[in-house]
Enzyme design. Structure first.
Site, PDB file in Angstrom:
ATOM      1  CD1 TRP A 110      -2.422  -2.145   1.371  1.00 24.83           C
ATOM      2  CD2 TRP A 110      -3.105  -0.778  -0.270  1.00 24.83           C
ATOM      3  NE1 TRP A 110      -3.493  -2.737   0.750  1.00 24.83           N
ATOM      4  CE2 TRP A 110      -3.925  -1.923  -0.266  1.00 24.83           C
ATOM      5  CE3 TRP A 110      -3.348   0.194  -1.229  1.00 24.83           C
ATOM      6  CZ2 TRP A 110      -4.973  -2.109  -1.171  1.00 24.83           C
ATOM      7  CZ3 TRP A 110      -4.386   0.016  -2.140  1.00 24.83           C
ATOM      8  CH2 TRP A 110      -5.188  -1.121  -2.096  1.00 24.83           C
ATOM      9  CG  ASP A 187      -3.198   4.703   3.791  1.00 26.39           C
ATOM     10  OD1 ASP A 187      -4.244   4.665   4.471  1.00 26.39           O
ATOM     11  OD2 ASP A 187      -3.019   3.998   2.778  1.00 26.39           O
ATOM     12  CE  LYS A 211      -8.476  -1.086   4.376  1.00 26.61           C
ATOM     13  NZ  LYS A 211      -8.507  -2.392   3.724  1.00 26.61           N
TER      14      LYS A 211
HETATM   15  N1  PMP Z   1      -4.455   1.975   1.992  1.00 26.59           N
HETATM   16  C1  PMP Z   1      -4.499   0.844   2.711  1.00 26.59           C
HETATM   17  C2  PMP Z   1      -3.538   0.679   3.848  1.00 26.59           C
HETATM   18  C3  PMP Z   1      -5.436  -0.142   2.402  1.00 26.59           C
HETATM   19  O1  PMP Z   1      -5.472  -1.262   3.102  1.00 26.59           O
HETATM   20  C4  PMP Z   1      -6.337   0.064   1.330  1.00 26.59           C
HETATM   21  C5  PMP Z   1      -7.399  -0.935   0.947  1.00 26.59           C
HETATM   22  N2  PMP Z   1      -7.213  -2.216   1.296  1.00 26.59           N
HETATM   23  C6  PMP Z   1      -6.234   1.240   0.607  1.00 26.59           C
HETATM   24  C7  PMP Z   1      -5.303   2.183   0.971  1.00 26.59           C
HETATM   25  C8  PMP Z   1      -7.137   1.512  -0.571  1.00 26.59           C
HETATM   26  O2  PMP Z   1      -8.388   1.851  -0.097  1.00 26.59           O
HETATM   27  P1  PMP Z   1      -9.624   2.079  -1.107  1.00 26.59           P
HETATM   28  O3  PMP Z   1      -9.962   0.743  -1.647  1.00 26.59           O
HETATM   29  O4  PMP Z   1     -10.663   2.647  -0.195  1.00 26.59           O
HETATM   30  O5  PMP Z   1      -9.159   3.029  -2.123  1.00 26.59           O
END
Ligand code: PMP
Length: 376
Positions: A110, A187, A211
């Site tokens: 990520w 993030d 989440k």
């Molecule tokens: N950052 C992290 C740490 C994540 O776990 C995720 C999704 N699993 C995201 C960003 C992306 O999130 P979204 O699908 O809401 O764009």
């Protein structure tokens, strides 16, 4: 709604507290005795914005976040439609000046995604450089986090970006890197509300909702006010944090149901005892599953060094990889769903956020012990 018989260990959309689902179900039919559904509530109505005599949905959710996370008055709390992936771009638009630089500490999938999204602005000639600093290494084949020496932080950077909990890799900072005067941007999608932290240590924090605070396609951005101002050329109003803050996050139609649900979850967290209690629950849940891994005589393997293991996302492998499908099927038969690893890495993974009852973690740990005896 009685006790749960089925638990989903999905990394998001994730399991929600029963009490929140009940309130949401009621409000879908009739919001607060208004005779209309929460899905029909206008973002310009008093129900949403509040008035002198009514506590609106939006101020309610925002105040609940402010209280739970101890956000001081020199920070804005913005709710914005779209996932955390949208904020990968918005963070750059709002925080990096034209021709500026941002550094990204790469700790896995990520943080890499955030970095490669930011790179788009470099290619467009808007920013001078988006730089990746390696924050991960392997010792004895196990992943761990590398301390970033102060010399690697560029004092001219607009920010240093981290992903304190890597949802796929299952690696988590126990203490955050010290970036000196350079603002730290995090993030916190997979860990917000599950650990105590001081917002003063950050220039900005953002997280998607699916989440730890509800439904997908909503994110929260908590940002120090003095960092708001100029945006990169080409930024449109719905991406502009300063404008969003000034307009109570409602430049256009905001995701009312999602913001309402975030408020319900904040209420649940408060009832449980706040973020401190949520952190304790994350400890207890993850402890149960890590013990099942560590006491399995090598039947289960964790790919992460013990000191940096995530309390939210637990990836694990079976020594005999050919049993993976059987594991998932037998778990499903017991009401334990979504235990497959991310499609990019395979293996198995248990994700347990705010809404996961301790009972779910206990059932998973028992099942893992039983499965190891049966197939070991
Ligand atoms: N950052 C992290 C740490 C994540 O776990 C995720 C999704 N699993 C995201 C960003 C992306 O999130 P979204 O699908 O809401 O764009």
């Amino acid at each position: 709604m009685g006790d749960r018989a089925v638990f989903t260990f999905s990394p998001g959309p994730a399991i929600m507290p029963n009490s929140v689902l009940e309130q949401l179900a009621e409000s879908i039919i009739d919001y607060n005795g208004t005779g209309i559904s929460i899905a029909e509530v206008s973002h310009r109505s008093r129900e949403y914005t509040g008035s002198d005599s009514t506590r609106g949905i939006f101020p309610h959710t925002r105040t609940a976040f402010k209280e739970l996370l101890n956000v001081p008055d020199n920070y804005e709390i913005i709710f914005i439609g779209g996932g955390a992936s949208s904020e990968f771009g918005n963070i750059v638009r709002n925080l990096v000046p034209k021709g500026g630089l941002a550094q990204y500490i790469n700790t896995g999938n990520w943080s890499q995604q955030a970095y490669s999204t930011a790179k788009v602005f470099e290619d467009g000639g808007l920013v001078q450089r988006i730089e990746s600093i390696g924050g991960i290494e392997e010792i004895d084949d196990l992943k761990t986090l590398r301390q970033i020496p102060p010399g690697e932080i560029n004092p001219d950077a607009a920010f240093v970006h981290i992903t304190p909990n890597e949802t796929i890799g299952g690696i988590q900072y126990q203490t955050f890197p010290n970036t000196g005067k350079v603002p730290l941007v995090a993030d916190m999608s997979s860990e917000i509300f599950t650990r105590e932290f001081g917002i003063n240590d950050f220039g900005a924090v953002y997280a998607c909702a699916q989440k730890n605070f509800g439904l997908p396609n909503l994110s929260v951005v908590i940002i120090r006010k003095d960092l708001l101002g100029d945006v990169l050329p080409g930024t449109i109003p719905v991406e502009d944090y300063k404008t969003l803050a000034e307009k109570d996050s409602a430049i256009n139609t905001p995701p009312v149901v999602e913001i309402y649900t975030a408020g319900l979850i904040a209420g649940y967290i408060k009832e449980q005892g706040g973020v401190e209690e949520m952190a304790r629950q994350a400890d207890e849940r993850s402890g149960l599953v890590y013990r099942a891994i560590d006491k399995s005589n090598g039947f289960y393997i964790s790919p992460v060094q013990p000191g940096v293991r995530s309390k939210l996302n637990i990836p694990f492998l079976l020594k005999d990889k050919s049993l993976e499908d059987t594991f998932k099927q037998e778990a499903k038969n017991e009401g334990l769903l979504e235990l497959g690893g991310h499609r990019s890495v395979g293996g198995l993974r248990a994700s347990m956020y705010v809404g996961m009852q301790i009972k779910g973690a206990e059932m998973l740990a028992h099942f893992m012990q039983y499965f190891a005896v049966k197939h070991g």
